[in-house]
Scaffold this motif. Structure first.
Motif, PDB file in Angstrom:
ATOM      1  N   ALA A 140       0.827  -1.210   0.000  1.00 35.70           N
ATOM      2  CA  ALA A 140       0.000   0.000   0.000  1.00 35.70           C
ATOM      3  C   ALA A 140       0.859   1.258   0.000  1.00 35.70           C
ATOM      4  O   ALA A 140       0.581   2.216  -0.746  1.00 35.70           O
ATOM      5  N   GLU A 141       1.908   1.276   0.803  1.00 31.04           N
ATOM      6  CA  GLU A 141       2.784   2.457   0.842  1.00 31.04           C
ATOM      7  C   GLU A 141       3.495   2.667  -0.481  1.00 31.04           C
ATOM      8  O   GLU A 141       3.706   3.809  -0.911  1.00 31.04           O
ATOM      9  N   MET A 142       3.882   1.579  -1.153  1.00 28.32           N
ATOM     10  CA  MET A 142       4.543   1.707  -2.447  1.00 28.32           C
ATOM     11  C   MET A 142       3.616   2.343  -3.480  1.00 28.32           C
ATOM     12  O   MET A 142       4.025   3.226  -4.245  1.00 28.32           O
ATOM     13  N   VAL A 143       2.357   1.903  -3.485  1.00 25.71           N
ATOM     14  CA  VAL A 143       1.389   2.486  -4.424  1.00 25.71           C
ATOM     15  C   VAL A 143       1.087   3.938  -4.054  1.00 25.71           C
ATOM     16  O   VAL A 143       0.955   4.804  -4.930  1.00 25.71           O
ATOM     17  N   GLN A 144       0.995   4.225  -2.760  1.00 27.59           N
ATOM     18  CA  GLN A 144       0.693   5.586  -2.315  1.00 27.59           C
ATOM     19  C   GLN A 144       1.778   6.584  -2.718  1.00 27.59           C
ATOM     20  O   GLN A 144       1.485   7.749  -2.985  1.00 27.59           O
ATOM     21  N   ARG A 145       3.027   6.134  -2.768  1.00 27.01           N
ATOM     22  CA  ARG A 145       4.120   7.034  -3.140  1.00 27.01           C
ATOM     23  C   ARG A 145       4.040   7.474  -4.595  1.00 27.01           C
ATOM     24  O   ARG A 145       4.635   8.477  -4.984  1.00 27.01           O
ATOM     25  N   MET A 146       3.310   6.727  -5.411  1.00 24.45           N
ATOM     26  CA  MET A 146       3.176   7.065  -6.831  1.00 24.45           C
ATOM     27  C   MET A 146       1.902   7.848  -7.126  1.00 24.45           C
ATOM     28  O   MET A 146       1.612   8.154  -8.284  1.00 24.45           O
ATOM     29  N   MET A 147       1.131   8.182  -6.101  1.00 28.17           N
ATOM     30  CA  MET A 147      -0.140   8.869  -6.291  1.00 28.17           C
ATOM     31  C   MET A 147       0.031  10.383  -6.342  1.00 28.17           C
ATOM     32  O   MET A 147       1.019  10.934  -5.840  1.00 28.17           O
ATOM     33  N   ASP A 148      -0.968  11.013  -6.933  1.00 19.87           N
ATOM     34  CA  ASP A 148      -1.064  12.476  -6.848  1.00 19.87           C
ATOM     35  C   ASP A 148      -1.425  12.865  -5.412  1.00 19.87           C
ATOM     36  O   ASP A 148      -2.061  12.087  -4.690  1.00 19.87           O
ATOM     37  N   PRO A 149      -1.026  14.047  -4.980  1.00 22.24           N
ATOM     38  CA  PRO A 149      -1.354  14.474  -3.607  1.00 22.24           C
ATOM     39  C   PRO A 149      -2.847  14.456  -3.306  1.00 22.24           C
ATOM     40  O   PRO A 149      -3.262  14.107  -2.197  1.00 22.24           O
ATOM     41  N   SER A 150      -3.672  14.823  -4.286  1.00 16.61           N
ATOM     42  CA  SER A 150      -5.118  14.835  -4.046  1.00 16.61           C
ATOM     43  C   SER A 150      -5.657  13.424  -3.846  1.00 16.61           C
ATOM     44  O   SER A 150      -6.511  13.176  -2.981  1.00 16.61           O
ATOM     45  N   ASP A 151      -5.180  12.454  -4.641  1.00 15.89           N
ATOM     46  CA  ASP A 151      -5.616  11.072  -4.473  1.00 15.89           C
ATOM     47  C   ASP A 151      -5.100  10.494  -3.162  1.00 15.89           C
ATOM     48  O   ASP A 151      -5.807   9.737  -2.479  1.00 15.89           O
ATOM     49  N   TYR A 152      -3.876  10.857  -2.803  1.00 17.45           N
ATOM     50  CA  TYR A 152      -3.318  10.357  -1.551  1.00 17.45           C
ATOM     51  C   TYR A 152      -4.128  10.869  -0.354  1.00 17.45           C
ATOM     52  O   TYR A 152      -4.284  10.170   0.642  1.00 17.45           O
ATOM     53  N   ALA A 153      -4.635  12.086  -0.459  1.00 15.54           N
ATOM     54  CA  ALA A 153      -5.458  12.633   0.630  1.00 15.54           C
ATOM     55  C   ALA A 153      -6.722  11.799   0.830  1.00 15.54           C
ATOM     56  O   ALA A 153      -7.182  11.610   1.968  1.00 15.54           O
ATOM     57  N   VAL A 154      -7.291  11.294  -0.273  1.00 14.04           N
ATOM     58  CA  VAL A 154      -8.472  10.441  -0.177  1.00 14.04           C
ATOM     59  C   VAL A 154      -8.130   9.142   0.557  1.00 14.04           C
ATOM     60  O   VAL A 154      -8.873   8.679   1.428  1.00 14.04           O
ATOM     61  N   VAL A 155      -6.992   8.550   0.204  1.00 15.81           N
ATOM     62  CA  VAL A 155      -6.563   7.312   0.866  1.00 15.81           C
ATOM     63  C   VAL A 155      -6.276   7.560   2.339  1.00 15.81           C
ATOM     64  O   VAL A 155      -6.648   6.770   3.210  1.00 15.81           O
ATOM     65  N   GLN A 156      -5.613   8.672   2.621  1.00 16.78           N
ATOM     66  CA  GLN A 156      -5.253   8.983   4.005  1.00 16.78           C
ATOM     67  C   GLN A 156      -6.492   9.144   4.874  1.00 16.78           C
ATOM     68  O   GLN A 156      -6.503   8.754   6.047  1.00 16.78           O
ATOM     69  N   GLN A 157      -7.542   9.698   4.301  1.00 16.77           N
ATOM     70  CA  GLN A 157      -8.785   9.853   5.055  1.00 16.77           C
ATOM     71  C   GLN A 157      -9.401   8.501   5.397  1.00 16.77           C
ATOM     72  O   GLN A 157     -10.009   8.334   6.461  1.00 16.77           O
ATOM     73  N   ALA A 158      -9.234   7.523   4.509  1.00 15.08           N
ATOM     74  CA  ALA A 158      -9.809   6.192   4.742  1.00 15.08           C
ATOM     75  C   ALA A 158      -8.972   5.353   5.692  1.00 15.08           C
ATOM     76  O   ALA A 158      -9.432   4.310   6.170  1.00 15.08           O
ATOM     77  N   MET A 159      -7.739   5.779   5.975  1.00 18.54           N
ATOM     78  CA  MET A 159      -6.847   4.988   6.826  1.00 18.54           C
ATOM     79  C   MET A 159      -7.214   5.073   8.298  1.00 18.54           C
ATOM     80  O   MET A 159      -6.734   4.281   9.105  1.00 18.54           O
ATOM     81  N   PHE A 160      -8.040   6.051   8.668  1.00 19.60           N
ATOM     82  CA  PHE A 160      -8.446   6.216  10.064  1.00 19.60           C
ATOM     83  C   PHE A 160      -9.957   6.033  10.170  1.00 19.60           C
ATOM     84  O   PHE A 160     -10.712   6.488   9.313  1.00 19.60           O
ATOM     85  N   ALA A 161     -10.360   5.357  11.229  1.00 20.77           N
ATOM     86  CA  ALA A 161     -11.786   5.101  11.431  1.00 20.77           C
ATOM     87  C   ALA A 161     -12.545   6.412  11.587  1.00 20.77           C
ATOM     88  O   ALA A 161     -12.111   7.315  12.299  1.00 20.77           O
ATOM     89  N   SER A 162     -13.678   6.516  10.898  1.00 18.94           N
ATOM     90  CA  SER A 162     -14.508   7.712  10.972  1.00 18.94           C
ATOM     91  C   SER A 162     -15.961   7.300  11.114  1.00 18.94           C
ATOM     92  O   SER A 162     -16.448   6.432  10.375  1.00 18.94           O
ATOM     93  N   PHE A 163     -16.654   7.908  12.066  1.00 15.28           N
ATOM     94  CA  PHE A 163     -18.052   7.578  12.323  1.00 15.28           C
ATOM     95  C   PHE A 163     -19.006   8.622  11.748  1.00 15.28           C
ATOM     96  O   PHE A 163     -20.200   8.570  11.989  1.00 15.28           O
ATOM     97  N   GLY A 164     -18.478   9.563  10.985  1.00 13.96           N
ATOM     98  CA  GLY A 164     -19.311  10.632  10.465  1.00 13.96           C
ATOM     99  C   GLY A 164     -19.836  10.405   9.064  1.00 13.96           C
ATOM    100  O   GLY A 164     -20.613  11.202   8.555  1.00 13.96           O
TER     101      GLY A 164
END
Length: 314
Positions: A146-170
């Motif tokens: 996952a980290e290898m793929v994330q390093r090749m992402m655009d910053p905007s796409d990486y922000a989407v992934v980063q948001q999903a990496m933490f549990a959110s109840f909202g």
């Protein structure tokens, strides 16, 4: 005594849920109640699933320091989110219907766990330790991918992934919540029916077999039930690794019993209590939007260290 304490825990959860829904309720009441009810349902489902799953996992593993998160569910979830965003982009992922995305994640997590348990325990359930170590290694591997793929992402796409990496109840969809609740209730009912067998299985494989219990079958069914609960929890809000360790430890301390007919519902209720109380304090009393999962992981990690150091001293 243990049943009385379990009853008090249930009453405390009901009172806290009522306070969560009714605290400073203003117009439009129907709309606000709907939002609060969806968030409350997610908190209760995730807490209950994580707590009950951890009791099952610790029983079959014979170790009270382990949690289902160590087998690699959270790493697989993050990898799935990363691959989705890498393939479709952040905008493409946002266009996927929430129910479809939830179904794909739930099926993928459940299939991966069934494959892991089936391959490693297809002969018998003696080597649960090997299964756990394999899960840990696979988790490290999946995180690395996952980290290898994330390093090749655009910053905007990486922000989407980063948001999903933490549990959110909202961001809980009511349809997803309904499916999760049905799966969770079915798994909890099956686990409670197995409670007497789990009491015997907790004595160890050889002792349980000597008492006439089909230990291997109990271990496999318990692991599948645990996988169903953790898959539902992770697919619904995201990964929470150390919540189960908190709930299982508190359940044993509060009830003072080893009977699974009490431990399983007690751990489920305490898990729900922790999440609902934490969210209530953050949102209603402090007016903060702090990530509840981060605080839970902090205290869960500290408890893990305390238990490890305590066992070393012994």
């Amino acid at each position: 005594m243990a049943e009385r304490r379990l009853l008090w825990l249930g009453l405390a959860l009901l009172a806290l849920c009522g306070a969560f829904l009714a605290w400073q309720l203003r117009a439009p009441m129907g709309f606000i109640l709907g939002l609060r009810a969806a968030k409350l349902g997610a908190l209760v489902c995730v807490g209950a699933a994580t707590g009950a799953a951890t009791i099952l996992f610790q029983t079959v593993a014979g170790n009270r320091l382990l949690t289902p998160g160590l087998v690699g569910f959270d790493a697989l979830f993050v990898l799935l989110q990363t691959l989705l965003v890498a393939a479709l982009g952040g905008v493409g992922v946002a266009m996927i219907p929430a129910s479809v995305r939830f179904g794909v994640e739930l099926v993928a997590l459940a299939a991966a766990s069934a494959l892991l348990f089936g391959l490693l325990l297809r002969r018998d359930a003696r080597d649960v330790t090997r299964m756990i170590l394999t899960g840990i290694i696979l988790g490290v591997l999946l995180r690395g991918l996952a980290e290898m793929v994330q390093r090749m992402m655009d910053p905007s796409d990486y922000a989407v992934v980063q948001q999903a990496m933490f549990a959110s109840f909202g961001r809980v969809d009511p349809q997803q919540l309904a499916v999760a609740a049905v799966v969770l209730l079915a798994a909890l009912a099956a686990a409670l029916r197995m409670a007497p067998a789990l009491d015997v299985a907790g004595l160890g494989r050889e002792t349980a077999r000597g008492l006439g219990l089909n230990h291997d079958r109990v271990v496999m069914v318990s692991l599948l039930l645990m996988a169903a609960m953790v898959s539902v929890s992770t697919a619904l809000v995201g990964p929470i690794t150390f919540l189960g360790l908190l709930t299982a430890s508190l359940a044993r301390q509060v009830t003072g019993t080893h009977r699974h007919a009490v431990l399983i519902p007690a751990s489920a209720i305490i898990g729900a209590l922790i999440l609902v109380a934490g969210q209530f304090v953050f949102e209603r009393l402090l007016g903060s939007q702090s990530a509840l999962a981060v605080i839970v992981e902090l205290f869960g990690g500290l408890l893990f260290l305390v238990l490890v150091l305590k066992r070393r001293r012994r």
